[in-house]
Design a protein around this motif. Structure first.
Motif, short mmCIF file in Angstrom:
data_model
loop_
_atom_site.label_atom_id
_atom_site.label_comp_id
_atom_site.label_asym_id
_atom_site.label_seq_id
_atom_site.Cartn_x
_atom_site.Cartn_y
_atom_site.Cartn_z
N HIS A 124 0.87 -1.18 0.00
CA HIS A 124 0.00 0.00 0.00
C HIS A 124 0.91 1.23 0.00
CE1 HIS A 124 -3.72 2.12 1.28
NE2 HIS A 124 -2.91 2.84 2.03
N THR A 125 0.73 2.16 -0.96
CA THR A 125 1.54 3.38 -0.97
C THR A 125 0.65 4.60 -0.81
OG1 THR A 125 1.48 3.49 -3.41
CG2 THR A 125 3.40 2.42 -2.40
N THR A 126 1.22 5.66 -0.20
CA THR A 126 0.50 6.92 0.00
C THR A 126 1.34 8.08 -0.50
OG1 THR A 126 1.37 7.05 2.27
CG2 THR A 126 -0.83 6.11 1.99
N TYR A 127 0.64 9.14 -0.90
CA TYR A 127 1.27 10.34 -1.46
C TYR A 127 0.56 11.54 -0.88
CZ TYR A 127 2.18 6.59 -4.85
OH TYR A 127 2.52 5.39 -5.43
N LEU A 128 1.30 12.48 -0.28
CA LEU A 128 0.69 13.68 0.27
C LEU A 128 1.73 14.79 0.46
CD1 LEU A 128 0.67 13.89 3.94
CD2 LEU A 128 0.55 11.54 3.19
N PRO A 129 1.36 16.04 0.55
CA PRO A 129 0.07 16.65 0.24
C PRO A 129 -0.06 16.84 -1.28
CG PRO A 129 1.57 18.36 0.97
CD PRO A 129 2.33 17.05 1.03
N VAL A 130 -1.21 16.50 -1.79
CA VAL A 130 -1.45 16.55 -3.22
C VAL A 130 -2.87 17.04 -3.51
CG1 VAL A 130 0.14 14.65 -3.74
CG2 VAL A 130 -2.24 14.15 -3.28
N THR A 131 -3.06 17.47 -4.74
CA THR A 131 -4.39 17.70 -5.28
C THR A 131 -4.65 16.52 -6.21
OG1 THR A 131 -4.16 20.11 -5.18
CG2 THR A 131 -5.85 19.23 -6.67
N PRO A 132 -5.54 15.58 -5.82
CA PRO A 132 -5.75 14.38 -6.62
C PRO A 132 -6.43 14.67 -7.96
CG PRO A 132 -6.60 14.09 -4.38
CD PRO A 132 -6.28 15.54 -4.55
N THR A 133 -6.04 13.92 -8.98
CA THR A 133 -6.73 13.94 -10.27
C THR A 133 -7.32 12.57 -10.58
OG1 THR A 133 -4.66 13.49 -11.45
CG2 THR A 133 -5.33 15.81 -11.24
N VAL A 134 -7.20 11.63 -9.62
CA VAL A 134 -7.78 10.29 -9.75
C VAL A 134 -8.88 10.14 -8.71
CG1 VAL A 134 -5.70 9.20 -10.69
CG2 VAL A 134 -5.98 9.36 -8.22
N TRP A 164 6.06 10.37 0.71
CA TRP A 164 5.74 9.10 0.06
C TRP A 164 5.89 8.01 1.09
CZ3 TRP A 164 9.53 6.05 -3.45
CH2 TRP A 164 8.87 5.00 -4.07
N GLY A 165 4.80 7.31 1.38
CA GLY A 165 4.81 6.25 2.37
C GLY A 165 4.49 4.91 1.75
N ALA A 166 4.88 3.84 2.46
CA ALA A 166 4.59 2.48 2.00
C ALA A 166 4.45 1.57 3.20
CB ALA A 166 5.70 1.97 1.08
N ARG A 167 3.52 0.62 3.08
CA ARG A 167 3.41 -0.40 4.12
C ARG A 167 2.90 -1.69 3.50
NH1 ARG A 167 -1.91 -0.78 5.73
NH2 ARG A 167 -3.15 1.06 5.33
N ARG A 168 3.27 -2.76 4.16
CA ARG A 168 2.80 -4.09 3.78
C ARG A 168 2.05 -4.60 5.00
NH1 ARG A 168 6.94 -5.85 1.32
NH2 ARG A 168 6.07 -5.84 -0.77
N GLY A 169 0.73 -4.74 4.86
CA GLY A 169 -0.09 -5.08 6.02
C GLY A 169 -0.03 -3.93 7.00
N ALA A 170 0.31 -4.22 8.25
CA ALA A 170 0.43 -3.18 9.27
C ALA A 170 1.86 -2.67 9.42
CB ALA A 170 -0.07 -3.70 10.61
N VAL A 173 7.21 0.19 5.58
CA VAL A 173 8.47 -0.16 4.93
C VAL A 173 9.09 1.09 4.32
CG1 VAL A 173 7.83 -2.55 4.46
CG2 VAL A 173 7.32 -0.81 2.77
N ASP A 174 10.39 1.05 4.11
CA ASP A 174 11.11 2.18 3.52
C ASP A 174 10.77 2.25 2.03
OD1 ASP A 174 12.89 4.08 2.60
OD2 ASP A 174 14.65 3.16 3.54
N PRO A 175 10.10 3.31 1.58
CA PRO A 175 9.77 3.41 0.16
C PRO A 175 10.99 3.42 -0.75
CG PRO A 175 8.60 5.07 1.42
CD PRO A 175 9.59 4.43 2.34
N LEU A 176 12.11 3.91 -0.25
CA LEU A 176 13.31 3.95 -1.09
C LEU A 176 13.81 2.55 -1.42
CD1 LEU A 176 15.28 6.97 0.41
CD2 LEU A 176 13.62 6.92 -1.47
N ALA A 177 13.50 1.57 -0.57
CA ALA A 177 13.88 0.19 -0.87
C ALA A 177 13.08 -0.32 -2.08
CB ALA A 177 13.64 -0.70 0.34
N VAL A 179 12.51 1.32 -4.78
CA VAL A 179 13.19 1.77 -5.99
C VAL A 179 14.67 1.38 -5.98
CG1 VAL A 179 11.59 3.64 -6.51
CG2 VAL A 179 13.56 4.10 -5.05
N GLY A 180 15.07 0.60 -4.99
CA GLY A 180 16.42 0.07 -4.96
C GLY A 180 17.45 0.91 -4.23
N THR A 181 17.01 1.94 -3.47
CA THR A 181 17.97 2.77 -2.74
C THR A 181 17.45 3.02 -1.32
OG1 THR A 181 16.92 4.75 -3.59
CG2 THR A 181 18.85 3.97 -4.77
N PRO A 182 17.53 2.02 -0.42
CA PRO A 182 16.99 2.23 0.92
C PRO A 182 17.73 3.32 1.69
CG PRO A 182 18.20 0.16 0.81
CD PRO A 182 18.14 0.72 -0.59
#
Length: 194
Positions: A124-134, A164-170, A173-177, A179-182
């Motif tokens: 699950h990834t999150t993005y903020l603060p943004v103005t959504p277009t989706v 930019w956030g990311a999690r697996r379940g609860a 996780v480091d989002p940079l991991a 893209v290959g650069t933790p």
């Protein structure tokens, strides 16, 4: 072939070795074909999307942004930490989907625009603060525009930052991991003294 015939033994070894090589090559071809077939219709060619070199995901901003604050996992589920990374951005810059997924949230949380995507594998990834277009329910492809960056992220040292956030379940996780650069890991001293 008699079991004691030396030429027969060589033939059996050659046949087993050849069969192993054929199976390995066939498996690689099948897996590669399945990976290519998993792209949904309408996915732009890889050459048109910014792609990370080492990771599965792409950067959510292009060109590759500077990281202004790294991931700092909390020690407890509700403890302090930084559950994502802050990326330097320009106000109004397009935010891109890090990978294909489904929009599960696009709206306001505490007065800030937030977009959340669910990806394969329970990520699950999150993005903020943004103005959504989706909107909720939209299926998005890798590097598809999701919205635009809005200034005002707390602690941002530049005019605008994308959190930019990311999690697996609860588990965060480091989002940079992805893209290959933790982020750098900092070791803390033991709580017990000498």
């Amino acid at each position: 072939m008699p079991l004691f015939d030396p030429r027969g033994r060589v033939r059996r070894i050659w046949l087993v070795g050849t069969a192993a090589v054929v199976l390995i090559v066939w498996s690689a071809i099948v897996l590669n074909t399945r990976a290519d077939a998993s792209e949904p219709p309408g996915t732009p060619p890889a050459s048109s999307a910014p792609v990370a070199q080492a990771g599965r995901f792409a950067w959510p901003l292009t060109p590759r942004p500077k990281v202004t604050r790294n991931f700092e996992p909390p020690e407890t589920p509700y403890g302090p930490g930084h559950r994502g990374v802050d990326l330097e951005a320009s106000p109004g810059q397009q935010v891109l989907a890090a990978d294909m997924g489904v929009v599960v949230f696009a709206g306001q949380v505490a007065g800030r625009g937030v977009i959340a995507l669910d990806h394969d594998g329970g990520l699950h990834t999150t993005y903020l603060p943004v103005t959504p277009t989706v909107t909720v329910g939209d299926q998005v492809y890798r590097s598809q525009p999701l919205g635009t960056v809005v200034p005002g992220h707390p602690g941002c040292p530049v005019p605008a930052c994308l959190h930019w956030g990311a999690r697996r379940g609860a588990e965060y996780v480091d989002p940079l991991a992805l893209v290959g650069t933790p982020s750098r890991v900092r070791l803390k001293p033991w709580a017990e003294g000498p």
